[in-house]
Design a protein around this motif. Structure first.
Motif, PDB file in Angstrom:
ATOM      1  N   ARG A 407      41.492  47.173 -63.402  1.00 46.03           N
ATOM      2  CA  ARG A 407      42.943  47.313 -63.454  1.00 46.03           C
ATOM      3  C   ARG A 407      43.427  47.949 -62.153  1.00 46.03           C
ATOM      4  O   ARG A 407      42.731  48.787 -61.571  1.00 46.03           O
ATOM      5  CB  ARG A 407      43.356  48.167 -64.653  1.00 46.03           C
ATOM      6  CG  ARG A 407      44.842  48.111 -65.009  1.00 46.03           C
ATOM      7  CD  ARG A 407      45.080  48.851 -66.325  1.00 46.03           C
ATOM      8  NE  ARG A 407      44.302  48.220 -67.397  1.00 46.03           N
ATOM      9  CZ  ARG A 407      43.836  48.879 -68.452  1.00 46.03           C
ATOM     10  NH1 ARG A 407      44.032  50.181 -68.557  1.00 46.03           N
ATOM     11  NH2 ARG A 407      43.148  48.247 -69.391  1.00 46.03           N
ATOM     12  N   GLN A 408      44.628  47.562 -61.721  1.00 48.15           N
ATOM     13  CA  GLN A 408      45.218  48.119 -60.504  1.00 48.15           C
ATOM     14  C   GLN A 408      46.647  48.549 -60.794  1.00 48.15           C
ATOM     15  O   GLN A 408      47.397  47.835 -61.459  1.00 48.15           O
ATOM     16  CB  GLN A 408      45.176  47.096 -59.373  1.00 48.15           C
ATOM     17  CG  GLN A 408      45.569  47.663 -58.020  1.00 48.15           C
ATOM     18  CD  GLN A 408      45.154  46.769 -56.871  1.00 48.15           C
ATOM     19  OE1 GLN A 408      44.176  46.031 -56.977  1.00 48.15           O
ATOM     20  NE2 GLN A 408      45.881  46.821 -55.769  1.00 48.15           N
ATOM     21  N   TYR A 409      47.019  49.712 -60.270  1.00 47.59           N
ATOM     22  CA  TYR A 409      48.335  50.304 -60.514  1.00 47.59           C
ATOM     23  C   TYR A 409      49.179  50.149 -59.256  1.00 47.59           C
ATOM     24  O   TYR A 409      48.866  50.736 -58.212  1.00 47.59           O
ATOM     25  CB  TYR A 409      48.181  51.781 -60.912  1.00 47.59           C
ATOM     26  CG  TYR A 409      47.387  51.963 -62.189  1.00 47.59           C
ATOM     27  CD1 TYR A 409      48.018  52.202 -63.398  1.00 47.59           C
ATOM     28  CD2 TYR A 409      45.992  51.874 -62.188  1.00 47.59           C
ATOM     29  CE1 TYR A 409      47.300  52.361 -64.575  1.00 47.59           C
ATOM     30  CE2 TYR A 409      45.262  52.024 -63.354  1.00 47.59           C
ATOM     31  CZ  TYR A 409      45.928  52.266 -64.543  1.00 47.59           C
ATOM     32  OH  TYR A 409      45.209  52.408 -65.699  1.00 47.59           O
ATOM     33  N   GLU A 410      50.235  49.345 -59.369  1.00 47.34           N
ATOM     34  CA  GLU A 410      51.050  48.978 -58.216  1.00 47.34           C
ATOM     35  C   GLU A 410      52.214  49.954 -58.037  1.00 47.34           C
ATOM     36  O   GLU A 410      52.718  50.546 -58.991  1.00 47.34           O
ATOM     37  CB  GLU A 410      51.600  47.558 -58.385  1.00 47.34           C
ATOM     38  CG  GLU A 410      50.545  46.484 -58.587  1.00 47.34           C
ATOM     39  CD  GLU A 410      49.710  46.245 -57.349  1.00 47.34           C
ATOM     40  OE1 GLU A 410      50.134  46.667 -56.258  1.00 47.34           O
ATOM     41  OE2 GLU A 410      48.626  45.634 -57.473  1.00 47.34           O
ATOM     42  N   GLY A 411      52.654  50.083 -56.771  1.00 47.39           N
ATOM     43  CA  GLY A 411      53.837  50.868 -56.462  1.00 47.39           C
ATOM     44  C   GLY A 411      53.571  52.119 -55.658  1.00 47.39           C
ATOM     45  O   GLY A 411      54.505  52.682 -55.063  1.00 47.39           O
ATOM     46  N   HIS A 412      52.326  52.592 -55.608  1.00 44.70           N
ATOM     47  CA  HIS A 412      52.017  53.812 -54.872  1.00 44.70           C
ATOM     48  C   HIS A 412      52.147  53.573 -53.376  1.00 44.70           C
ATOM     49  O   HIS A 412      51.776  52.509 -52.867  1.00 44.70           O
ATOM     50  CB  HIS A 412      50.604  54.273 -55.220  1.00 44.70           C
ATOM     51  CG  HIS A 412      50.234  55.600 -54.636  1.00 44.70           C
ATOM     52  ND1 HIS A 412      51.013  56.727 -54.770  1.00 44.70           N
ATOM     53  CD2 HIS A 412      49.157  55.982 -53.898  1.00 44.70           C
ATOM     54  CE1 HIS A 412      50.426  57.738 -54.157  1.00 44.70           C
ATOM     55  NE2 HIS A 412      49.312  57.318 -53.618  1.00 44.70           N
ATOM     56  N   VAL A 413      52.674  54.560 -52.657  1.00 39.20           N
ATOM     57  CA  VAL A 413      52.908  54.446 -51.212  1.00 39.20           C
ATOM     58  C   VAL A 413      52.070  55.501 -50.500  1.00 39.20           C
ATOM     59  O   VAL A 413      52.213  56.702 -50.741  1.00 39.20           O
ATOM     60  CB  VAL A 413      54.404  54.635 -50.864  1.00 39.20           C
ATOM     61  CG1 VAL A 413      54.601  54.583 -49.350  1.00 39.20           C
ATOM     62  CG2 VAL A 413      55.248  53.575 -51.559  1.00 39.20           C
ATOM     63  N   ASN A 414      51.173  55.043 -49.642  1.00 37.61           N
ATOM     64  CA  ASN A 414      50.370  55.947 -48.823  1.00 37.61           C
ATOM     65  C   ASN A 414      49.873  55.183 -47.606  1.00 37.61           C
ATOM     66  O   ASN A 414      49.455  54.029 -47.719  1.00 37.61           O
ATOM     67  CB  ASN A 414      49.198  56.514 -49.617  1.00 37.61           C
ATOM     68  CG  ASN A 414      48.492  57.648 -48.886  1.00 37.61           C
ATOM     69  OD1 ASN A 414      48.986  58.147 -47.870  1.00 37.61           O
ATOM     70  ND2 ASN A 414      47.350  58.062 -49.382  1.00 37.61           N
ATOM     71  N   GLU A 415      49.943  55.830 -46.448  1.00 41.23           N
ATOM     72  CA  GLU A 415      49.466  55.229 -45.206  1.00 41.23           C
ATOM     73  C   GLU A 415      48.328  56.027 -44.577  1.00 41.23           C
ATOM     74  O   GLU A 415      47.410  55.442 -44.021  1.00 41.23           O
ATOM     75  CB  GLU A 415      50.617  55.096 -44.213  1.00 41.23           C
ATOM     76  CG  GLU A 415      51.717  54.135 -44.680  1.00 41.23           C
ATOM     77  CD  GLU A 415      52.858  54.058 -43.692  1.00 41.23           C
ATOM     78  OE1 GLU A 415      52.820  54.824 -42.697  1.00 41.23           O
ATOM     79  OE2 GLU A 415      53.782  53.256 -43.900  1.00 41.23           O
ATOM     80  N   TYR A 416      48.411  57.355 -44.658  1.00 39.14           N
ATOM     81  CA  TYR A 416      47.369  58.159 -44.034  1.00 39.14           C
ATOM     82  C   TYR A 416      47.221  59.536 -44.661  1.00 39.14           C
ATOM     83  O   TYR A 416      46.347  60.308 -44.255  1.00 39.14           O
ATOM     84  CB  TYR A 416      47.675  58.354 -42.539  1.00 39.14           C
ATOM     85  CG  TYR A 416      49.016  58.979 -42.263  1.00 39.14           C
ATOM     86  CD1 TYR A 416      49.202  60.349 -42.302  1.00 39.14           C
ATOM     87  CD2 TYR A 416      50.108  58.184 -41.949  1.00 39.14           C
ATOM     88  CE1 TYR A 416      50.439  60.912 -42.056  1.00 39.14           C
ATOM     89  CE2 TYR A 416      51.342  58.734 -41.696  1.00 39.14           C
ATOM     90  CZ  TYR A 416      51.499  60.102 -41.749  1.00 39.14           C
ATOM     91  OH  TYR A 416      52.731  60.654 -41.508  1.00 39.14           O
ATOM     92  N   ALA A 417      48.008  59.883 -45.674  1.00 41.73           N
ATOM     93  CA  ALA A 417      48.043  61.246 -46.202  1.00 41.73           C
ATOM     94  C   ALA A 417      46.977  61.459 -47.270  1.00 41.73           C
ATOM     95  O   ALA A 417      46.513  60.510 -47.921  1.00 41.73           O
ATOM     96  CB  ALA A 417      49.426  61.561 -46.767  1.00 41.73           C
TER      97      ALA A 417
END
Length: 519
Positions: A407-417
């Motif tokens: 399962r995968q949970y969509e919507g999370h935002v992360n680039e490098y933190a």
């Protein structure tokens, strides 16, 4: 005379061949467009929905001009300037920040005006109760849907923090918060204005409506080194200490420190604590840490280093080192089985069999991979599934037996933190704060995004909120809710008393959701 006539004719010829959108060459002046009425309608729609990104402008009928930005509100072009020291330059970063702030304010207004939200179409309080009475929903599904409904009805309340030094509360910014096992205490790491960090423990026993007041217990223990990782440690009893990993500074090496929670009692006097309670271990370059509750690794903690995992026994001082090929950014011990799960910068997630010596070849029990650096790992209670997040914004549920993503949970935002996950099986929810400063709550059952909470403060890289979800805010009889720390303020999102089904007796005593219903 003839020369002046020739110059005037040449200027007129140039003006005829020049683009009407770029009729003036001064960078400080505004440029208007000869766009049609359709472009004005498109700009009007963009102004009404600030949540749309700046890429929508390129999809509309307004043409893109290199080096210029079209403002739909003013219906004009503006020149884009590089980010140097010019007075009030218009840059892409500033434009994106303005759009994000407009979207945040709009969502905050919706949060305040729309008290009741529907997470699933056709599932309100009355329909859920009716379907349960008719036998269409089993008891576990009824509890899960009731928790989801209450999460959607949580209301934001500001928490009043009582402290012996009110001036420090107004200047010190929250960097990190972490609730203990029983959700009675909240450990905080605050950035001091003059530099460095300060620690404190907030007693959550008084966190009850309608006052929402808590007491901050501070200590003079102060460090000017960065805190890489924190976890509760059960040395003398459950959550008796706090384990901190500190970075090295100049000639001072990094270390792992066991800080007694008793140091933060309000009536504690300096120097009266039991000797030997405060322990410090010289461990340079620790990225992560975890305390073991497994009986086969009693009184032990683990630290994730650069290309190495170090297991330390606090009582005997014995250390065991496991060499790997990447930096370990996240760790968690299993309780039933002698395994230590690790998430690496390379994207690898592996388990160490604590029964095998470090020199043996078979100490890697499980191996799965993400496409980016892993920032958090959470093991389910039955220890057959694992939740992990990475720096690409991916949150995945893994089956450890089949070693595959289910399962995968969509919507999370992360680039490098470095952003943690908060998984709560009893309520059947998953909580994570993105790099865009939005707190998102998913259903563990089917990965549905239940709610997106905007930050109460303007979004920036320095204002990413730190959250802690508690199933019992204010003690054993308290209601579940979310605590959010941002800048100098603490907010509480408690289960609302106005939420449907609140008239039922024992409304806060909803049974926990079973693993079968989640997975």
């Amino acid at each position: 005379m003839d020369r002046n006539i020739w110059k005037s004719r040449r200027r007129r010829g140039r003006s005829r061949h020049q683009s009407p959108a770029l009729g003036q060459c001064d960078s400080s002046e505004r440029y208007t467009t000869g766009a049609s009425q359709s472009s004005q309608d498109s700009g009007h729609n963009d102004a009404e929905s600030p949540s749309t990104s700046s890429s929508r402008t390129g999809e509309s009928s307004v043409p893109e001009l290199p080096g210029f930005y079209f403002d739909p509100e003013k219906n004009r072009y503006f020149r884009l300037l590089p980010g140097h020291n010019n007075c009030n330059p218009l840059t892409k970063e500033g434009i994106q920040q303005k759009e994000m702030e407009s979207r945040r304010l709009q969502l905050l207004q919706q949060e305040d005006t729309q008290k009741k939200k529907i997470t699933r179409v056709g599932f309100n309080a009355s329909s859920i109760l009716r379907k349960n009475q008719l036998g269409f929903l089993n008891f576990s599904s009824y509890c899960r849907l009731s928790h989801e409904l209450r999460v959607s009805c949580m209301e934001r309340k500001k928490v009043e923090i009582q402290s012996s030094d009110p001036s420090a509360l107004a200047s010190d910014r929250f960097n990190f918060i972490m609730a203990d096992t029983t959700s009675d205490r909240l450990f905080t790491v605050n950035d001091v204005k003059i530099g460095g960090s300060k620690y404190g423990i907030i007693n959550l026993q008084g966190l009850k409506a309608p006052t929402f007041e808590v007491q901050m217990h501070e200590n003079l223990y102060f460090t000017n080194r960065k805190v890489n990782s924190v976890c509760w440690a059960s040395l003398n009893h459950l959550d008796s200490h706090i384990l901190l990993c500190l970075m090295g500074l100049a000639e001072t090496p990094g270390c792992a420190t066991l800080l007694p929670a008793s140091l933060f009692v309000s009536n504690h006097q300096a120097g009266t604590d039991q000797p030997g309670m405060l322990c410090s271990f010289r461990i340079p370059g620790a990225w992560s840490c975890a305390w073991s509750l497994n009986v086969q690794a009693n009184n032990c903690f683990s630290t994730g280093l650069s290309r190495r995992v170090l297991l330390t026994n606090v009582v005997t001082g014995h250390r065991q080192s496991y060499r790997i090929n990447s930096d370990v950014l996240a760790q968690q011990f299993a309780v039933k089985t002698p395994l230590l799960f690790n998430g690496c910068r390379s994207g690898e997630i592996f388990a160490i069999d604590l029964r095998s010596p470090s020199q043996a070849k078979g100490w890697k029990a499980t191996q799965i991979f993400h496409d980016s650096a892993v920032t958090s790992v959470q093991v389910f209670k039955e220890e057959q599934h694992l939740m992990a997040s990475d720096m690409a914004g991916k949150i995945k549920l893994w089956d450890l037996r089949a070693t595959k993503c289910v399962r995968q949970y969509e919507g999370h935002v992360n680039e490098y933190a470095y952003l943690p996950l908060h998984m709560h099986e009893e309520e059947g929810i998953l909580v994570a704060v993105g790099q865009d400063c939005y707190t998102r709550i998913w259903s563990l059952h089917d990965a549905r995004l239940l709610r997106t909470i905007p930050s109460p403060c303007p979004t920036s890289k320095a204002n990413i909120p730190s959250v802690a979800f508690s199933p019992r805010l204010g003690g054993s009889r308290g209601a579940p809710g979310l605590l959010m720390a941002v800048q100098q303020d603490l907010y509480c999102f408690a289960y609302s008393s106005s939420c449907p089904d609140s008239q039922e007796e024992g409304r806060w005593e909803l049974p926990s959701v079973s693993n079968e219903d989640i997975l």
